[in-house]
Design a protein around this motif. Structure first.
Motif, PDB file in Angstrom:
ATOM      1  N   PRO A  16       0.808  -1.235   0.000  1.00 17.49           N
ATOM      2  CA  PRO A  16       0.000   0.000   0.000  1.00 17.49           C
ATOM      3  C   PRO A  16       0.837   1.280   0.000  1.00 17.49           C
ATOM      4  O   PRO A  16       0.413   2.290  -0.550  1.00 17.49           O
ATOM      5  N   ASP A  17       2.021   1.252   0.593  1.00 15.91           N
ATOM      6  CA  ASP A  17       2.862   2.455   0.606  1.00 15.91           C
ATOM      7  C   ASP A  17       3.252   2.879  -0.804  1.00 15.91           C
ATOM      8  O   ASP A  17       3.258   4.065  -1.133  1.00 15.91           O
ATOM      9  N   ASN A  18       3.564   1.893  -1.633  1.00 16.90           N
ATOM     10  CA  ASN A  18       3.940   2.225  -3.005  1.00 16.90           C
ATOM     11  C   ASN A  18       2.728   2.576  -3.865  1.00 16.90           C
ATOM     12  O   ASN A  18       2.874   3.265  -4.877  1.00 16.90           O
ATOM     13  N   VAL A  19       1.545   2.111  -3.471  1.00 16.59           N
ATOM     14  CA  VAL A  19       0.327   2.572  -4.139  1.00 16.59           C
ATOM     15  C   VAL A  19       0.214   4.087  -3.965  1.00 16.59           C
ATOM     16  O   VAL A  19      -0.057   4.831  -4.915  1.00 16.59           O
ATOM     17  N   VAL A  20       0.441   4.560  -2.737  1.00 18.32           N
ATOM     18  CA  VAL A  20       0.393   5.999  -2.456  1.00 18.32           C
ATOM     19  C   VAL A  20       1.393   6.747  -3.328  1.00 18.32           C
ATOM     20  O   VAL A  20       1.081   7.786  -3.924  1.00 18.32           O
ATOM     21  N   ASP A  27      -3.706  13.011 -12.175  1.00 20.13           N
ATOM     22  CA  ASP A  27      -4.828  13.850 -12.599  1.00 20.13           C
ATOM     23  C   ASP A  27      -6.128  13.042 -12.647  1.00 20.13           C
ATOM     24  O   ASP A  27      -6.123  11.802 -12.648  1.00 20.13           O
ATOM     25  N   ALA A  28      -7.257  13.763 -12.706  1.00 23.99           N
ATOM     26  CA  ALA A  28      -8.577  13.129 -12.624  1.00 23.99           C
ATOM     27  C   ALA A  28      -8.823  12.179 -13.788  1.00 23.99           C
ATOM     28  O   ALA A  28      -9.466  11.131 -13.631  1.00 23.99           O
ATOM     29  N   THR A  29      -8.321  12.522 -14.976  1.00 23.00           N
ATOM     30  CA  THR A  29      -8.535  11.677 -16.157  1.00 23.00           C
ATOM     31  C   THR A  29      -7.849  10.321 -15.986  1.00 23.00           C
ATOM     32  O   THR A  29      -8.416   9.264 -16.305  1.00 23.00           O
ATOM     33  N   THR A  30      -6.639  10.346 -15.469  1.00 23.44           N
ATOM     34  CA  THR A  30      -5.904   9.099 -15.259  1.00 23.44           C
ATOM     35  C   THR A  30      -6.561   8.263 -14.179  1.00 23.44           C
ATOM     36  O   THR A  30      -6.686   7.026 -14.301  1.00 23.44           O
ATOM     37  N   ARG A  31      -7.010   8.906 -13.113  1.00 17.57           N
ATOM     38  CA  ARG A  31      -7.704   8.170 -12.044  1.00 17.57           C
ATOM     39  C   ARG A  31      -8.951   7.467 -12.591  1.00 17.57           C
ATOM     40  O   ARG A  31      -9.207   6.303 -12.280  1.00 17.57           O
ATOM     41  N   LYS A  32      -9.711   8.201 -13.400  1.00 14.30           N
ATOM     42  CA  LYS A  32     -10.933   7.632 -13.972  1.00 14.30           C
ATOM     43  C   LYS A  32     -10.609   6.431 -14.856  1.00 14.30           C
ATOM     44  O   LYS A  32     -11.311   5.408 -14.834  1.00 14.30           O
ATOM     45  N   ALA A  33      -9.539   6.531 -15.636  1.00  8.73           N
ATOM     46  CA  ALA A  33      -9.152   5.438 -16.533  1.00  8.73           C
ATOM     47  C   ALA A  33      -8.713   4.199 -15.746  1.00  8.73           C
ATOM     48  O   ALA A  33      -8.907   3.064 -16.204  1.00  8.73           O
ATOM     49  N   ALA A  69      -8.012   6.165  -3.729  1.00  8.39           N
ATOM     50  CA  ALA A  69      -7.300   7.092  -4.613  1.00  8.39           C
ATOM     51  C   ALA A  69      -7.942   7.224  -5.984  1.00  8.39           C
ATOM     52  O   ALA A  69      -7.750   8.255  -6.654  1.00  8.39           O
ATOM     53  N   LEU A  70      -8.716   6.213  -6.423  1.00 10.71           N
ATOM     54  CA  LEU A  70      -9.142   6.184  -7.826  1.00 10.71           C
ATOM     55  C   LEU A  70     -10.645   6.230  -8.059  1.00 10.71           C
ATOM     56  O   LEU A  70     -11.088   6.765  -9.089  1.00 10.71           O
ATOM     57  N   LEU A  71     -11.442   5.676  -7.166  1.00 13.95           N
ATOM     58  CA  LEU A  71     -12.879   5.581  -7.432  1.00 13.95           C
ATOM     59  C   LEU A  71     -13.521   6.966  -7.454  1.00 13.95           C
ATOM     60  O   LEU A  71     -13.084   7.886  -6.756  1.00 13.95           O
ATOM     61  N   ASP A 105      -5.005  14.187  -1.144  1.00 14.13           N
ATOM     62  CA  ASP A 105      -4.276  14.516  -2.370  1.00 14.13           C
ATOM     63  C   ASP A 105      -5.221  14.743  -3.548  1.00 14.13           C
ATOM     64  O   ASP A 105      -4.915  15.532  -4.453  1.00 14.13           O
ATOM     65  N   ARG A 106      -6.401  14.123  -3.512  1.00  8.52           N
ATOM     66  CA  ARG A 106      -7.340  14.232  -4.632  1.00  8.52           C
ATOM     67  C   ARG A 106      -8.015  15.605  -4.690  1.00  8.52           C
ATOM     68  O   ARG A 106      -8.460  16.029  -5.747  1.00  8.52           O
ATOM     69  N   GLN A 107      -8.166  16.269  -3.546  1.00 11.22           N
ATOM     70  CA  GLN A 107      -8.797  17.587  -3.474  1.00 11.22           C
ATOM     71  C   GLN A 107     -10.194  17.580  -4.106  1.00 11.22           C
ATOM     72  O   GLN A 107     -10.563  18.477  -4.883  1.00 11.22           O
TER      73      GLN A 107
END
Length: 273
Positions: A16-20, A27-33, A69-71, A105-107
């Motif tokens: 999980p540390d490296n996930v962070v 950016d939001a586009t990458t998270r969504k993808a 971080a992503l959903l 971090d997502r703000q």
């Protein structure tokens, strides 16, 4: 997808540390993808022909952090966290701080909604210290008090921890079953009665309401102790005379006796004036 190719082995390795580290500043586009392959990966693991706790354990915490971080929404993150958990059973390692870090971090604007959704998932009859800590940490970050849910009220009383939202929690104290039995062991009668931030009349009215509701003797005895610690004045008893009179026929004998005693003192004080 390059990003998933990098993220997948980190989650699969239970890191999980490296996930962070990998999602920091994404950016939001990458998270969504990345959200869809993450969901597909979790579904694949959960529907595998052979799934054991030992197989799942190392991945759960990394999955939780990745989902936070992503959903895309508060509801999806709340469900994901509740399903995958915040602590690895074998090592006892928790990821509460990491979840808070990736969410900050997502703000995003929906963090207060997430706090409320997580607070609603707190059990009302036992402690879930990890979820409670996550709710408290996120509420501190947002600066917005969470909903005073049954579970949050229970956790406040059961742990004995100070709480910045205690005024709103105290108002719900008398509606949550099983709270009365926790009051005496935690020294709560004196703490509540002596707290200047709490409305004294609200506490008195709440005690009388809870005693009128009835229930287990152990629960009612806790609220009798709170009533005793409040030590109502004869003027307060006179103001709430109707509530005390309603307790005279209460099936819980100590409650009825308390009501008779308080009404008698108020009556005597009125006659002496």
């Amino acid at each position: 997808m390059t990003e998933w190719t990098a993220l997948h082995p980190i989650i699969d390795g239970g890191d999980p540390d490296n996930v962070v580290r990998l999602v920091q500043g994404m950016d939001a586009t990458t998270r969504k993808a990345l959200a869809e392959p993450l969901r597909a990966y979790e579904k694949q693991l959960r529907t595998a022909a052979f799934v054991s706790k030992r197989f799942w354990g190392p991945r759960l915490c990394a999955l939780t952090v990745a989902g936070a971080a992503l959903l895309p929404t508060a509801s999806s993150v709340a469900v994901w966290i509740a399903r995958n958990g915040l602590r690895e059973d074998e090592t006892g390692t928790d990821v509460i701080d990491l979840v808070v870090e990736v969410l900050r971090d997502r703000q995003v604007t929906w963090l207060p909604d997430l706090v409320d959704r997580l607070a609603l998932r707190l059990p009302s009859d036992r402690l879930d210290p990890d979820m409670q800590q996550l709710v408290t940490s996120l509420a501190t970050h947002t600066g917005i008090a969470p909903l005073a849910t049954d579970g949050l009220v229970y956790a406040w009383i059961a742990t004995g921890e100070a709480h910045t939202s205690r005024s709103s929690l105290a108002r719900r104290l008398f509606e949550v079953d099983g709270i009365g039995v926790l009051l005496e062991p935690g020294g709560w009668p004196g703490k509540l009665a002596g707290d200047p931030a709490l409305d004294r009349v609200m506490l008195l009215e709440g005690c009388l309401f809870r005693l009128r509701r009835g229930g287990r003797a152990a629960d009612l005895n806790g609220f009798l102790l709170l009533h005793k610690a409040l030590a109502p004045t004869t003027d307060e008893v006179a103001m709430l005379a109707g509530d005390y009179e309603a307790l005279l026929s209460n099936s819980h004998a100590p409650t009825a006796a308390m009501a008779r005693h308080e009404l008698l003192l108020a009556s005597q004080a009125g006659l002496s004036r």
